[in-house]
Design an enzyme around this catalytic site. Structure first.
Site, short mmCIF file in Angstrom:
data_model
loop_
_atom_site.label_atom_id
_atom_site.label_comp_id
_atom_site.label_asym_id
_atom_site.label_seq_id
_atom_site.Cartn_x
_atom_site.Cartn_y
_atom_site.Cartn_z
N LYS A 186 -70.47 -46.95 116.79
CA LYS A 186 -69.73 -46.22 115.75
C LYS A 186 -70.53 -46.32 114.46
CE LYS A 186 -65.51 -47.68 114.69
NZ LYS A 186 -65.49 -48.09 113.28
N SER A 229 -69.29 -50.58 114.14
CA SER A 229 -69.49 -50.25 112.73
C SER A 229 -70.21 -51.36 111.97
CB SER A 229 -68.14 -49.90 112.09
OG SER A 229 -68.32 -49.24 110.88
#
Length: 470
Positions: free
Chosen positions: A402, A376
């Site tokens: 992600k 992320s």
């Protein structure tokens, strides 16, 4: 500890969806650039169901309700005697929120307007529980495990956040997006000092059950409630690593305090490392919280005072992300030019976050260490440093991949929706989601230096230390 798609109360606060007048079918395409001037500030956060101007909560609720009423008016032109109940209005709020904000304007190959009509005619709306059931079924049709209904109590817990610590097992989990709602829980990263790390849980492991309850099909918020609990209480994870057989991992919940940044000035560096100095600055960033950027600045200042800032190693291994803004801001400290991340939806690139000429260290040789637990916001930073040739990314494997962004939309009854609104791309246009960031230099797992200041510095003094710098 479990943090959805990132972390509970953090990743779900990702950059808000850009919104445009009219329905998703007539939306004009636009690109918004962030951080182009030295005095730039991030735009005022706004709900993906609002207009471009920031609104107060009561204005957002009223606007959503008015949109819902307008939607019903279209449906009822042929049947003017049909009345709309309060429960149906709430359902239409939820439908409208997805219509305006959802990343996939094909809505999982469905006619979203026809879906609305079918649900209003076939679902029961006699009470709030039935309305929530209809909303859950509506969202399930998207086959997106990250787009979920948040009941009022669950939404309130999410908004309260964790205050930098949480009582649980110290693990961040997500889903395998390729499996949709059939995915079991996937470990993004265990937190340093947490019970999961002590129990041998690794990035990429699959948690198939918690205390015997299967994880397939549950939401991240349900997973959070299963994994967190009073300090000292017990639970058993059923874990699968790769193709190996599942194993039982008994754990005790404990309070985990997240220390976002640790650092060390390493001396006696082996020539094999290729560093341009005899001292090396090591900074490990474990998560992106509201304290990360200040802690990083302090670490860098200390390294300079000790003469160890002429070459730097930024360790992002097992950093599952956190606050998107903190990751972007750290990138601004290390780069004096270039883009940091692109925000894209089904229409293409929508927002661009760029440097703003506020860098405090943009020239020292930099190595970025990554692994499967780099996810992320940490992937955003690693990708930016790589694509702008600011740092050399070193790892034994791809990062987690992600790159979906969720935002929370409030509904008028105190509930809300977590809606996938966009995805991250690196400055060169690589889609982070599912793919991750590829290291510039790929080492074997045995060659990778250990994590943590003391162990890393000791490894760098060894004559067999791997070459990290060009």
């Amino acid at each position: 500890m479990v943090m959805p798609s990132c972390s509970v109360g953090t990743h779900l606060r990702g950059p808000p969806a850009a919104t445009y007048p009219g329905s998703s079918r007539s939306r004009a395409h636009a690109i918004i650039r962030h951080g182009l001037g030295p005095h730039h500030e991030d735009p005022h956060p706004r709900s993906p169901c609002t207009s471009q101007e920031p609104q107060q909560p009561w204005q957002r609720i009223r606007a959503t309700a008015m949109a819902a009423v307008a939607a019903v008016a279209v449906l009822t032109q042929a049947s003017p005697s049909w009345s709309v109940s309060t429960e149906q209005l709430l359902f239409l709020e939820a439908w409208r929120a997805v219509d305006r904000a959802y990343v996939d304007k094909g809505f999982n190959n469905q006619n979203w307007f026809k879906i609305r009509e079918v649900y209003l005619k076939t679902e029961h709306f006699d009470n709030r529980d039935e309305t929530y059931t209809a909303i859950r079924k509506l969202l399930a049709s998207l086959d997106d495990p990250f787009t979920r209904l948040l009941e009022p109590a669950r939404l309130e817990r999410l908004k309260r956040g964790t205050g930098g610590s949480v009582t649980g097992i110290g693990v961040e989990v997500s889903f395998d997006a390729t499996l949709g709602r059939d995915s079991e829980l996937v470990v993004v990263s265990p937190l340093p000092g947490g019970a999961a790390e002590a129990g041998g849980v690794l990035p990429g492991d699959i948690i198939t059950a918690v205390d015997g309850k299967p994880t397939k099909g549950i939401s991240l918020y349900e997973a959070s409630e299963m994994l967190q609990g009073p300090e000292g209480t017990q639970l058993v994870l059923t874990v699968r690593s790769g193709r190996a057989a599942t194993r039982e991992v008994p754990l005790s919940r404990k309070r985990v305090v997240v220390n976002p940044v640790v650092w060390a000035a390493c001396s006696g560096i082996s020539p094999s490392v290729g560093a341009p100095a005899t001292k090396l600055g090591y900074i490990k960033v474990s998560t992106f919280s509201s304290k990360t950027v200040d802690a990083f600045v302090e670490a860098l200042q200390e390294l300079r005072e000790q003469g160890a800032a002429d070459a730097l190693v930024l360790d992002l291994r097992n950093n599952g992300g956190g606050l998107f803004k903190a990751g972007v801001d750290l990138g601004k400290l290390l780069m004096d030019k270039g883009d940091i991340v692109l925000i894209a939806d089904s229409k293409g690139v929508r927002d661009i976050y760029s440097t703003d000429r506020t860098a405090i260290e943009a020239t020292a040789p930099l190595v970025v260490l990554v692994n499967k637990g780099t996810a992320s916001a940490s992937e955003v930073l690693a990708g930016a440093l790589k694509d702008n040739l600011r740092g050399r990314v070193v790892g034994s494997e791809q990062t987690f991949g992600k790159g979906l962004i969720q935002t929370v939309v409030d509904l008028s009854d105190g509930s809300g929706l977590a809606v996938t609104v966009a995805r991250y791309q690196t400055p060169s246009g690589i889609d982070i989601n599912k793919l991750g960031v590829t290291p510039d230099l790929k080492l074997t797992p045995e060659q990778m230096p250990p994590q943590g200041p003391a162990a890393f510095c000791k490894a760098m003094a060894s004559p067999t230390a791997p070459r990290l710098f060009l």
